[in-house]
Enzyme design. Structure first.
Site, PDB file in Angstrom:
ATOM      1  N   ARG A 119      30.879  51.044  46.434  1.00 43.15           N
ATOM      2  CA  ARG A 119      30.433  50.875  47.873  1.00 43.15           C
ATOM      3  C   ARG A 119      31.172  50.117  48.947  1.00 43.15           C
ATOM      4  O   ARG A 119      30.874  50.299  49.825  1.00 43.15           O
ATOM      5  CB  ARG A 119      28.966  49.781  47.791  1.00 43.15           C
ATOM      6  CG  ARG A 119      27.897  51.296  47.333  1.00 43.15           C
ATOM      7  CD  ARG A 119      26.487  50.345  46.767  1.00 43.15           C
ATOM      8  NE  ARG A 119      26.559  49.830  45.597  1.00 43.15           N
ATOM      9  CZ  ARG A 119      25.715  49.142  45.439  1.00 43.15           C
ATOM     10  NH1 ARG A 119      24.370  48.663  46.211  1.00 43.15           N
ATOM     11  NH2 ARG A 119      25.488  47.845  43.610  1.00 43.15           N
ATOM     12  N   THR A 170      30.002  47.140  30.674  1.00 42.75           N
ATOM     13  CA  THR A 170      30.227  45.552  30.524  1.00 42.75           C
ATOM     14  C   THR A 170      31.306  45.605  29.157  1.00 42.75           C
ATOM     15  O   THR A 170      31.668  44.330  28.855  1.00 42.75           O
ATOM     16  CB  THR A 170      29.105  44.486  30.789  1.00 42.75           C
ATOM     17  OG1 THR A 170      27.761  44.954  30.262  1.00 42.75           O
ATOM     18  CG2 THR A 170      29.007  44.966  32.147  1.00 42.75           C
ATOM     19  N   ASN A 210      18.972  38.096  34.755  1.00 42.13           N
ATOM     20  CA  ASN A 210      20.345  37.962  34.038  1.00 42.13           C
ATOM     21  C   ASN A 210      21.469  38.331  35.268  1.00 42.13           C
ATOM     22  O   ASN A 210      21.616  39.045  35.702  1.00 42.13           O
ATOM     23  CB  ASN A 210      20.867  39.211  32.814  1.00 42.13           C
ATOM     24  CG  ASN A 210      22.164  39.197  32.006  1.00 42.13           C
ATOM     25  OD1 ASN A 210      22.720  38.008  31.787  1.00 42.13           O
ATOM     26  ND2 ASN A 210      23.050  40.243  31.956  1.00 42.13           N
ATOM     27  N   ASN A 233      61.598  12.238  77.377  1.00 44.98           N
ATOM     28  CA  ASN A 233      60.272  13.059  78.645  1.00 44.98           C
ATOM     29  C   ASN A 233      61.437  13.715  78.185  1.00 44.98           C
ATOM     30  O   ASN A 233      62.452  14.549  78.948  1.00 44.98           O
ATOM     31  CB  ASN A 233      60.389  12.624  79.460  1.00 44.98           C
ATOM     32  CG  ASN A 233      59.415  13.224  80.377  1.00 44.98           C
ATOM     33  OD1 ASN A 233      59.439  14.468  80.447  1.00 44.98           O
ATOM     34  ND2 ASN A 233      58.934  12.032  81.064  1.00 44.98           N
TER      35      ASN A 233
HETATM   36  C1  UD1 Z   1      24.866  43.390  34.888  1.00 43.61           C
HETATM   37  C2  UD1 Z   1      24.102  43.396  33.687  1.00 43.61           C
HETATM   38  C3  UD1 Z   1      22.946  42.755  34.398  1.00 43.61           C
HETATM   39  C4  UD1 Z   1      23.221  41.430  35.022  1.00 43.61           C
HETATM   40  C5  UD1 Z   1      24.243  41.943  36.351  1.00 43.61           C
HETATM   41  C6  UD1 Z   1      24.492  40.613  37.217  1.00 43.61           C
HETATM   42  C7  UD1 Z   1      24.943  44.411  32.130  1.00 43.61           C
HETATM   43  C8  UD1 Z   1      25.129  46.013  31.134  1.00 43.61           C
HETATM   44  N1  UD1 Z   1      24.098  44.686  32.816  1.00 43.61           N
HETATM   45  O1  UD1 Z   1      25.057  44.707  35.965  1.00 43.61           O
HETATM   46  O2  UD1 Z   1      22.213  42.002  33.148  1.00 43.61           O
HETATM   47  O3  UD1 Z   1      21.382  41.574  35.682  1.00 43.61           O
HETATM   48  O4  UD1 Z   1      24.969  42.656  35.977  1.00 43.61           O
HETATM   49  O5  UD1 Z   1      25.209  41.248  38.169  1.00 43.61           O
HETATM   50  O6  UD1 Z   1      25.982  43.779  31.711  1.00 43.61           O
HETATM   51  N2  UD1 Z   1      32.526  46.095  34.824  1.00 43.61           N
HETATM   52  C9  UD1 Z   1      33.993  46.133  33.990  1.00 43.61           C
HETATM   53  N3  UD1 Z   1      33.721  47.339  33.968  1.00 43.61           N
HETATM   54  C10 UD1 Z   1      32.765  48.206  33.304  1.00 43.61           C
HETATM   55  C11 UD1 Z   1      31.971  47.887  33.333  1.00 43.61           C
HETATM   56  C12 UD1 Z   1      31.234  46.608  34.861  1.00 43.61           C
HETATM   57  O7  UD1 Z   1      34.702  45.115  34.547  1.00 43.61           O
HETATM   58  O8  UD1 Z   1      32.595  49.109  32.625  1.00 43.61           O
HETATM   59  C13 UD1 Z   1      32.460  44.380  35.605  1.00 43.61           C
HETATM   60  C14 UD1 Z   1      32.332  45.041  37.455  1.00 43.61           C
HETATM   61  O9  UD1 Z   1      33.784  44.687  37.506  1.00 43.61           O
HETATM   62  C15 UD1 Z   1      31.337  43.400  37.480  1.00 43.61           C
HETATM   63  C16 UD1 Z   1      30.808  43.009  36.081  1.00 43.61           C
HETATM   64  O10 UD1 Z   1      31.688  43.773  35.228  1.00 43.61           O
HETATM   65  O11 UD1 Z   1      32.358  42.695  37.822  1.00 43.61           O
HETATM   66  C17 UD1 Z   1      29.058  43.446  35.840  1.00 43.61           C
HETATM   67  O12 UD1 Z   1      29.286  45.180  36.298  1.00 43.61           O
HETATM   68  P1  UD1 Z   1      27.993  45.570  37.046  1.00 43.61           P
HETATM   69  O13 UD1 Z   1      28.469  47.299  37.200  1.00 43.61           O
HETATM   70  O14 UD1 Z   1      28.395  45.611  38.849  1.00 43.61           O
HETATM   71  O15 UD1 Z   1      26.875  45.347  36.780  1.00 43.61           O
HETATM   72  P2  UD1 Z   1      25.797  45.972  37.148  1.00 43.61           P
HETATM   73  O16 UD1 Z   1      24.639  47.191  36.394  1.00 43.61           O
HETATM   74  O17 UD1 Z   1      25.194  45.059  38.031  1.00 43.61           O
END
Ligand code: UD1
Ligand code: CA
Length: 458
Positions: free
Chosen positions: A18, A82, A169, A377
């Site tokens: 995004r 994550t 979270n 100056n």
């Molecule tokens: C995650 C949490 C959620 C929390 C939220 C807070 C999980 C499953 N969910 O959701 O509970 O409320 O963050 O913002 O953890 N990333 C990686 N590799 C991946 C996936 C993600 O490095 O395969 C990194 C992303 O770059 C980011 C962070 O992990 O910095 C969070 O990932 P994102 O996809 O934003 O998680 P949310 O769905 O927002």
């Protein structure tokens, strides 16, 4: 486990679709540095044994832009969630505690992270949670009748009852490393997004009897993440506003707290006044009573007491003494040192030069690689011709010398103390102390000159 080894894992593999950008989300800048650099600075304040960044999209550029070599880089080739991201870091983890951070949540403070780590020990993990009015998108903290955390349910997997929960979270957690390793191996992707959720280890922790301590951040800005450029700008404004209020609370007078940008550290003495639309970058120090006019950009500079910066100046890597006046429209370039009571006026550029006590360069001049004494100056339109196309050369102007307007000083060259240079001179040889130098062709007046215009009329 206060003295146990500490691993910090920063998740930064996401592309951030995004953001609509060719570069990784975590490299986007906020308050003058990348989001990832902010996170790493807070992480370093805990003096971790291991500092690991999980990168993916645009990884080479991410690595290149973080210059410090204390980071262990781990690639996550496929973005499977994550939990999968943290799993990539497992081979590098020492025992003790592992703290997990997000690279796109830039303003998490070192103090909050320290508290989170302290809440974690061999018998307890810790979670940073927050109560939010609009919790849409976040994983929800589910607690049992005893008030203890039992699991985290992601928004997309939540039923209506769980969606009502306002405790979310934030993503920040600290876990005993041996338990983390054990549970990461048990994760599956049986959920609505088909991802390995790190958050699924909470239910495992709860079932195993490990305590789950929770705490809140001191300010919600600490846990605010960025997903697009609108949120990036909003978080920037929120940060700048807080910073402006902190400056005012410490005694700085701001003409308008909405029109100052601090991209680094601004340290001010007493009774500093800052007019509208000023940008401060890097490390800037302003002494007591300094006044900064509107529309100034000041970067990595020290300005001592009661000096006035008039509007529209660009001051970079320079030092300015007390009671000086600089601008309007002045440009001070790196390695410039201006002593007390100096006057630098409009359309004057100074580079790598030292200007002594009380000297004046008031109009339309270029001073580069020069050593200027006290009480000198420098007339309007003076240029130190410091560059011969290959090398830079030095100009020395000693105390109380007077340089007439429109002088070219062809360096290397020296003007002795108390010497005078006639206006319009091109000075190629040094001038002895007390002498007058005039170096220009004599004026020729041709009497009764018939101009081409007059001739044409005949
Ligand atoms: C995650 C949490 C959620 C929390 C939220 C807070 C999980 C499953 N969910 O959701 O509970 O409320 O963050 O913002 O953890 N990333 C990686 N590799 C991946 C996936 C993600 O490095 O395969 C990194 C992303 O770059 C980011 C962070 O992990 O910095 C969070 O990932 P994102 O996809 O934003 O998680 P949310 O769905 O927002
Ligand atoms: Ca997110």
């Amino acid at each position: 486990m206060v003295d146990a080894p500490l691993n910090i894992v920063v998740l930064a593999a996401g592309q951030g679709k995004r953001m609509c950008s060719q570069k990784s989300k975590v490299l986007h800048e906020i308050a003058g540095r990348s989001m990832l650099a902010h996170v790493l600075a807070s992480a370093r304040s805990l003096l971790p044994n291991k500092l690991i960044v999980v990168h993916g999209f645009d990884g080479d550029r991410v690595k290149a832009e973080i210059s410090e070599d204390d980071v262990i880089w781990v690639e996550q080739r496929e973005r499977l969630g994550t939990g999968h991201a943290v799993l990539q870091a497992v081979p590098y983890l020492e025992g003790g505690i592992t703290l997990i951070l997000y690279g796109d949540v830039p303003f998490i403070s070192g103090r909050t992270l320290k508290n989170l780590v302290q809440l974690c020990d061999g018998d307890q993990m810790s979670l940073l949670t927050a109560i939010i009015n609009d919790p849409a998108g976040y994983g929800r903290i589910v607690r049992g009748f005893d008030g203890k955390v039992s699991q985290i349910v992601e928004h997309k997997d939540a039923n209506a009852q769980i969606l009502e929960i306002k405790e979310v979270n934030t993503g920040f957690m600290a876990i005993p490393t041996c338990r983390l390793k054990e549970w990461l191996g048990k994760l599956n992707c049986n959920n609505s997004q088909g991802e390995y959720y790190l958050t699924d280890i909470i239910a495992m922790a709860s079932q195993s009897g490990l305590g789950i301590g929770t705490m809140h951040p001191s300010d919600l800005i600490e846990i605010t993440g960025v997903n697009d450029k609108v949120q990036l700008a909003q978080l920037e404004r929120e940060y700048q506003e807080k910073n402006a209020f902190a400056l005012m609370e410490s005694g700085v007078q701001l003409a308008d707290p909405n029109r100052i940008d601090v991209r680094g550290t601004l340290v001010c003495g007493k009774d500093v006044y800052i007019d509208v639309n000023c940008v401060f970058e890097g490390e800037v120090r302003l002494g007591d009573g300094v006044r900064v006019g509107p529309f100034n950009l000041i970067k990595d500079a020290t300005i001592l007491d009661n000096t006035r910066i008039e509007p529209h100046c660009h001051l970079v890597k320079c030092f300015i003494g007390k009671d000086a006046v600089v601008g309007p429209y002045a440009r001070l370039r790196p390695n410039t040192q201006i002593e007390d009571s100096v006057r630098i006026g409009n359309f004057v550029e100074v580079k790598a030069s030292h200007i002594g006590l009380g000297s004046k360069v008031n109009h339309l001049s270029y001073i580069g690689d020069a050593e200027i004494g006290e009480g000198v100056n420098v007339g309007a339109g003076t240029v130190t011709c410091n560059y011969d196309g290959v090398n830079k050369h030095k100009t020395v102007i000693q105390d109380k010398a007077f340089i007439g307007s429109g002088t070219m000083l062809v360096a290397p060259v020296q003007v002795g103390s108390g010497a005078t240079v006639g206006a319009g001179s091109t000075i190629t040889d040094s001038v002895e102390a007390g002498d007058l130098a005039i170096a220009r062709s004599r004026q020729i007046n041709i009497a009764h000159w018939e101009s081409p215009f007059a001739r044409k009329k005949q």
